[in-house]
Enzyme design. Sequence first.
Site, PDB file in Angstrom:
ATOM      1  N   GLY A  43       7.320  -4.657 -20.055  1.00  0.00           N
ATOM      2  CA  GLY A  43       7.888  -4.729 -20.122  1.00  0.00           C
ATOM      3  C   GLY A  43       8.934  -5.385 -19.129  1.00  0.00           C
ATOM      4  N   HIS A 267      24.815   6.417 -24.124  1.00  0.00           N
ATOM      5  CA  HIS A 267      25.652   5.286 -24.418  1.00  0.00           C
ATOM      6  C   HIS A 267      27.059   5.279 -25.527  1.00  0.00           C
ATOM      7  CE1 HIS A 267      26.297   0.643 -25.025  1.00  0.00           C
ATOM      8  NE2 HIS A 267      25.078   0.950 -23.931  1.00  0.00           N
ATOM      9  N   SER A 285      25.406  -3.520 -27.963  1.00  0.00           N
ATOM     10  CA  SER A 285      25.326  -4.071 -27.588  1.00  0.00           C
ATOM     11  C   SER A 285      26.816  -3.833 -26.534  1.00  0.00           C
ATOM     12  CB  SER A 285      25.171  -5.194 -26.545  1.00  0.00           C
ATOM     13  OG  SER A 285      26.020  -5.916 -25.728  1.00  0.00           O
ATOM     14  N   ARG A 338      30.155   4.207 -19.387  1.00  0.00           N
ATOM     15  CA  ARG A 338      29.512   4.776 -20.585  1.00  0.00           C
ATOM     16  C   ARG A 338      29.484   6.151 -20.412  1.00  0.00           C
ATOM     17  NH1 ARG A 338      23.703   0.910 -20.353  1.00  0.00           N
ATOM     18  NH2 ARG A 338      24.734  -0.667 -20.700  1.00  0.00           N
ATOM     19  N   ARG A 464      23.767   4.855 -15.337  1.00  0.00           N
ATOM     20  CA  ARG A 464      23.457   3.804 -15.403  1.00  0.00           C
ATOM     21  C   ARG A 464      24.726   2.664 -15.881  1.00  0.00           C
ATOM     22  NH1 ARG A 464      21.826   0.116 -17.817  1.00  0.00           N
ATOM     23  NH2 ARG A 464      21.359   0.591 -20.055  1.00  0.00           N
TER      24      ARG A 464
END
Length: 666
Positions: A43, A267, A285, A338, A464
Amino acid sequence: MSILDSKIPDGPLADKWTKHKNDIKLVSPANKRLIDVIIVGTGLAGGSAAATLAELGYNVKSFCFQDSPRRAHSIAAQGGINAAKNYQGDGDSTYRLFYDTVKGGDYRSREANVYRLAEVSTNIIDQCVAQGVPFAREYGGLLDNRSFGGVQVSRTFYAKGQTGQQLLLGAYAAMNRQIARGKIKMYSRHEMLDVVIVDGKARGIIARNLVTGEIERHSAHAVVLASGGYGNAFYLSTYAMGSNVSAAWKAHKRGAFFANPCYTQIHPTCIPVSGDHQSKLTLMSESLRNDGRIWVPKKKEDAEAVRAGKLKPTQIAEDDRDYYLERRYPAFGNLVPRDVASRAAKERCDAGYGVNRTGEAVYLDFSSAIVRYGKEQAHVKGLDSDDMEVVKKLGTQIVESKYGNLFQMYEKIVDENPYETPMMIYPAVHYAMGGLWVDYNLMTTVPGLYAVGEANFSDHGANRLGASALMQGLADGYFVLPYTIGDYLADDIRTGDIPTDTKEFDEAEKNVKERIDALINNKGTKSVDYFHKRLGKIMWNKCGMSRKAEELKEAIAEIAKLREEFHKDVLVPGTAEEYNEELAKAGRVADFLELGELFAKDALEREESAGGHFREEYQTEGGEALRRPEFQFVSAWEYKGKPSDAVLHKEALDYENIQVKERSYK
């Protein structure tokens, strides 16, 4: 010396990284040719690290279980990448990005690492532009920025809704150049199944060729794990189906401490669950929260009518809509972090205002943005800005140019046009802030074993910020590890090749084969997915968005019992000497069944609410997360034979450069 030596340099925060680079040992270009490095994962963290280390002259062996390095899950991070360039002139700075990251993580991340991340963020953009990454640009040709949740500046660089894909292709191209030079040897369709420790140092891995089933030994002077996060322990998540914890978990069982396993991000903008038939969830997104407004009906009877299919959202008047994030958090509105947005959505749905058939969804509505953009464009073009047909057409074109691929994806999955009907979203598991404990050099507690990107714990604390995953992965791979790994490898320039015909490799390969044989020869009656789904339900219901002590204790017992049942009754068809995806899956689920217990144990130990880890016993009168200063530490777990026996070590988080304040977004 503490058992957890973070090796943070002395001196002022802004000087630590520069001072550290000046102080650490180097490996000369001629000597880099004598050193081998294994990197597991391709990644953004693994791909950028492999390309950079090979460019420097090291011999790199790169492993991924996909058929191509470019299929790594980083491709799914759509929204953007943060960098403190202040191109918008809106007050951004290295310190501001550092502060936002620490605050967004509920003051549970390591200060020095986060400041370094903010410091090198600007270099990432220059690197990627030089590689040809097609970032969005403004009218004048300069790079564009958009805002993201948890901050009040626009610092997120993006490539439409495909940022992760474009950045990964940049790293992949850099890797391919080194593969062509012979500096990277690529092992696709290989899965790492153990770390080999020789004289206390990581000196190689045992890998399985997923096509032939062959077990292989690979040696190196250092091993780097860039194997991503472990959110698939929940079964339903936004992760790719193959994403797993196995590489990190095998390292943990070989002595690498596992840090903050209960810190998993929820999320807020995922397509809701539609039924038991699903095997994964799809992320919409977070960039959509820039222009989309989140709401539910104000009246329960309207919500009930919507759920029953008797009322459409477009038929609900503006005054009858509850834009609850704008109501509760006026300073940040729809762009709260979030964890805050996720908890708020759950609270509204639990209260009976959810809008899909299951009652677990809220609306993400672009009608206001379409009108706003349309009026602006009509004015620019000299058209009638009161002609709503013209306004909507022009506004739709602008929204499509910014988010078109995301809208198309939503329509294909849900079969509704999101330009005309509000999207439905609900929180889902998306990212793991926990991971292998690493020091300032990104080395685990096993000498010579490094962890980068989402595989480590270091930068995000309890939550995050959006657009920071890509930033951390590329920071670690392009600009941190290539410096710090030399400090360790400088002692290996006369070591020579690491042999694989030693007792340590014999023992590791024997252990791997015994685990595989046990799974293949089990002859149980239940599929791997049967156990994975059951684990996922335990994790989501008792270790998910909200947790209670009693339920966490139940989860620990239930997961231990499920693990025992798995090893007695799992059925793995086929043989080990062939391409056998069920066998690969079984090994990964076996690891999830161990991680899950440690996850719940860590969540039980942490008697506070922070980030996405919401303990119902610890909340304010207004229902917000209640941090407790005595839990301002990193929990690092040492393996002692089984998850229930793991030993907790604590790394204190002493903030010298930030005043720890109440985490308010109002």
